[in-house]
Design a protein around this motif. Structure first.
Motif, PDB file in Angstrom:
ATOM      1  N   MET A   4       0.833  -1.197   0.000  1.00  0.00           N
ATOM      2  CA  MET A   4       0.000   0.000   0.000  1.00  0.00           C
ATOM      3  C   MET A   4       0.872   1.253   0.000  1.00  0.00           C
ATOM      4  SD  MET A   4      -3.309   0.629   2.297  1.00  0.00           S
ATOM      5  CE  MET A   4      -2.969   1.817   3.566  1.00  0.00           C
ATOM      6  N   PHE A   5       1.957   1.227   0.771  1.00  0.00           N
ATOM      7  CA  PHE A   5       2.849   2.381   0.806  1.00  0.00           C
ATOM      8  C   PHE A   5       3.557   2.558  -0.533  1.00  0.00           C
ATOM      9  CE2 PHE A   5       6.566   4.891   1.845  1.00  0.00           C
ATOM     10  CZ  PHE A   5       6.000   5.880   2.622  1.00  0.00           C
ATOM     11  N   LEU A   6       3.950   1.460  -1.182  1.00  0.00           N
ATOM     12  CA  LEU A   6       4.589   1.562  -2.496  1.00  0.00           C
ATOM     13  C   LEU A   6       3.646   2.147  -3.535  1.00  0.00           C
ATOM     14  CD1 LEU A   6       6.659  -1.737  -2.700  1.00  0.00           C
ATOM     15  CD2 LEU A   6       7.517   0.606  -2.513  1.00  0.00           C
ATOM     16  N   LEU A   7       2.384   1.762  -3.479  1.00  0.00           N
ATOM     17  CA  LEU A   7       1.390   2.330  -4.387  1.00  0.00           C
ATOM     18  C   LEU A   7       1.229   3.829  -4.131  1.00  0.00           C
ATOM     19  CD1 LEU A   7      -0.695   1.678  -6.589  1.00  0.00           C
ATOM     20  CD2 LEU A   7      -2.339   1.282  -4.765  1.00  0.00           C
ATOM     21  N   PHE A   8       1.158   4.208  -2.869  1.00  0.00           N
ATOM     22  CA  PHE A   8       1.067   5.614  -2.488  1.00  0.00           C
ATOM     23  C   PHE A   8       2.303   6.378  -2.965  1.00  0.00           C
ATOM     24  CE2 PHE A   8       2.339   8.748   0.763  1.00  0.00           C
ATOM     25  CZ  PHE A   8       1.323   9.672   0.584  1.00  0.00           C
ATOM     26  N   ILE A  43      14.938  13.068  -6.076  1.00  0.00           N
ATOM     27  CA  ILE A  43      15.748  12.591  -4.952  1.00  0.00           C
ATOM     28  C   ILE A  43      15.188  13.123  -3.642  1.00  0.00           C
ATOM     29  CG2 ILE A  43      18.029  12.788  -3.862  1.00  0.00           C
ATOM     30  CD1 ILE A  43      19.217  12.577  -6.704  1.00  0.00           C
ATOM     31  N   SER A  44      14.798  14.399  -3.624  1.00  0.00           N
ATOM     32  CA  SER A  44      14.238  14.989  -2.401  1.00  0.00           C
ATOM     33  C   SER A  44      12.947  14.300  -1.984  1.00  0.00           C
ATOM     34  CB  SER A  44      13.972  16.480  -2.607  1.00  0.00           C
ATOM     35  OG  SER A  44      15.153  17.155  -2.930  1.00  0.00           O
ATOM     36  N   ILE A  45      12.055  14.053  -2.929  1.00  0.00           N
ATOM     37  CA  ILE A  45      10.787  13.400  -2.628  1.00  0.00           C
ATOM     38  C   ILE A  45      11.026  11.954  -2.184  1.00  0.00           C
ATOM     39  CG2 ILE A  45       8.602  12.612  -3.626  1.00  0.00           C
ATOM     40  CD1 ILE A  45       8.702  15.588  -3.000  1.00  0.00           C
ATOM     41  N   THR A  46      11.983  11.268  -2.809  1.00  0.00           N
ATOM     42  CA  THR A  46      12.298   9.895  -2.411  1.00  0.00           C
ATOM     43  C   THR A  46      12.822   9.849  -0.980  1.00  0.00           C
ATOM     44  OG1 THR A  46      12.800   9.350  -4.708  1.00  0.00           O
ATOM     45  CG2 THR A  46      13.621   7.847  -3.021  1.00  0.00           C
ATOM     46  N   ILE A  47      13.667  10.796  -0.612  1.00  0.00           N
ATOM     47  CA  ILE A  47      14.164  10.855   0.764  1.00  0.00           C
ATOM     48  C   ILE A  47      13.018  11.096   1.732  1.00  0.00           C
ATOM     49  CG2 ILE A  47      15.564  12.230   2.359  1.00  0.00           C
ATOM     50  CD1 ILE A  47      17.562  12.562   0.016  1.00  0.00           C
ATOM     51  N   LEU A  48      12.107  12.003   1.387  1.00  0.00           N
ATOM     52  CA  LEU A  48      10.953  12.265   2.246  1.00  0.00           C
ATOM     53  C   LEU A  48      10.059  11.037   2.379  1.00  0.00           C
ATOM     54  CD1 LEU A  48       9.942  15.870   1.131  1.00  0.00           C
ATOM     55  CD2 LEU A  48      10.783  15.167   3.373  1.00  0.00           C
ATOM     56  N   LEU A  49       9.836  10.320   1.280  1.00  0.00           N
ATOM     57  CA  LEU A  49       9.003   9.116   1.333  1.00  0.00           C
ATOM     58  C   LEU A  49       9.668   8.024   2.177  1.00  0.00           C
ATOM     59  CD1 LEU A  49       7.724   9.007  -2.342  1.00  0.00           C
ATOM     60  CD2 LEU A  49       6.318   9.316  -0.295  1.00  0.00           C
ATOM     61  N   LEU A  50      10.965   7.848   2.016  1.00  0.00           N
ATOM     62  CA  LEU A  50      11.676   6.839   2.812  1.00  0.00           C
ATOM     63  C   LEU A  50      11.649   7.181   4.295  1.00  0.00           C
ATOM     64  CD1 LEU A  50      14.764   6.036   0.581  1.00  0.00           C
ATOM     65  CD2 LEU A  50      12.895   4.495   1.193  1.00  0.00           C
ATOM     66  N   SER A  51      11.854   8.439   4.620  1.00  0.00           N
ATOM     67  CA  SER A  51      11.833   8.813   6.036  1.00  0.00           C
ATOM     68  C   SER A  51      10.434   8.671   6.627  1.00  0.00           C
ATOM     69  CB  SER A  51      12.354  10.235   6.221  1.00  0.00           C
ATOM     70  OG  SER A  51      11.489  11.159   5.590  1.00  0.00           O
ATOM     71  N   SER A  52       9.399   8.955   5.838  1.00  0.00           N
ATOM     72  CA  SER A  52       8.048   8.769   6.358  1.00  0.00           C
ATOM     73  C   SER A  52       7.734   7.283   6.516  1.00  0.00           C
ATOM     74  CB  SER A  52       7.011   9.439   5.455  1.00  0.00           C
ATOM     75  OG  SER A  52       6.981   8.826   4.193  1.00  0.00           O
ATOM     76  N   TYR A  53       8.250   6.430   5.628  1.00  0.00           N
ATOM     77  CA  TYR A  53       8.034   4.996   5.790  1.00  0.00           C
ATOM     78  C   TYR A  53       8.710   4.475   7.049  1.00  0.00           C
ATOM     79  CZ  TYR A  53       7.988   0.003   4.991  1.00  0.00           C
ATOM     80  OH  TYR A  53       7.803  -1.333   5.159  1.00  0.00           O
ATOM     81  N   VAL A  54       9.935   4.922   7.291  1.00  0.00           N
ATOM     82  CA  VAL A  54      10.655   4.497   8.494  1.00  0.00           C
ATOM     83  C   VAL A  54       9.925   4.993   9.736  1.00  0.00           C
ATOM     84  CG1 VAL A  54      12.799   4.836   9.788  1.00  0.00           C
ATOM     85  CG2 VAL A  54      12.887   4.281   7.372  1.00  0.00           C
ATOM     86  N   ILE A  56       6.684   5.539  10.038  1.00  0.00           N
ATOM     87  CA  ILE A  56       5.487   4.725  10.189  1.00  0.00           C
ATOM     88  C   ILE A  56       5.844   3.337  10.695  1.00  0.00           C
ATOM     89  CG2 ILE A  56       3.645   3.550   8.902  1.00  0.00           C
ATOM     90  CD1 ILE A  56       3.510   6.039   7.103  1.00  0.00           C
ATOM     91  N   LEU A  57       6.947   2.804  10.192  1.00  0.00           N
ATOM     92  CA  LEU A  57       7.374   1.453  10.560  1.00  0.00           C
ATOM     93  C   LEU A  57       7.718   1.356  12.033  1.00  0.00           C
ATOM     94  CD1 LEU A  57       7.949  -1.307   9.238  1.00  0.00           C
ATOM     95  CD2 LEU A  57      10.314  -0.555   8.962  1.00  0.00           C
ATOM     96  N   TYR A  58       8.376   2.370  12.577  1.00  0.00           N
ATOM     97  CA  TYR A  58       8.832   2.319  13.960  1.00  0.00           C
ATOM     98  C   TYR A  58       7.941   3.103  14.935  1.00  0.00           C
ATOM     99  CZ  TYR A  58      12.989   0.113  12.152  1.00  0.00           C
ATOM    100  OH  TYR A  58      13.843  -0.753  11.538  1.00  0.00           O
ATOM    101  N   ALA A  59       6.832   3.612  14.461  1.00  0.00           N
ATOM    102  CA  ALA A  59       5.937   4.357  15.361  1.00  0.00           C
ATOM    103  C   ALA A  59       4.942   3.445  16.040  1.00  0.00           C
ATOM    104  CB  ALA A  59       5.199   5.435  14.593  1.00  0.00           C
TER     105      ALA A  59
END
Length: 59
Positions: A4-8, A43-54, A56-59
């Motif tokens: 779901m996150f990859l689709l988003f 690159i900026s958007i990818t960094i933001l998406l990765l940090s938001s995934y991390v 969500i993963l650890y929250a």
């Protein structure tokens, strides 16, 4: 959850690239600078998406 996150993320990247293309057209950015603009924004958007995934993963 990851699918779901990859689709988003794919939808967000597609939308941002469309907006970046509109920006390049509106501001009449030269053709030789456009790849740099797209690369920086992607690159900026990818960094933001990765940090938001991390987050969500650890929250």
């Amino acid at each position: 959850m990851i699918s779901m996150f990859l689709l988003f993320a794919a939808f967000i990247l597609y939308s941002i690239n469309r907006l970046t293309n509109s920006l390049c057209i509106q501001k009449e950015i030269p053709e030789d600078r456009q790849p740099k603009v797209f690369r920086f924004i992607n690159i900026s958007i990818t960094i933001l998406l990765l940090s938001s995934y991390v987050e969500i993963l650890y929250a």
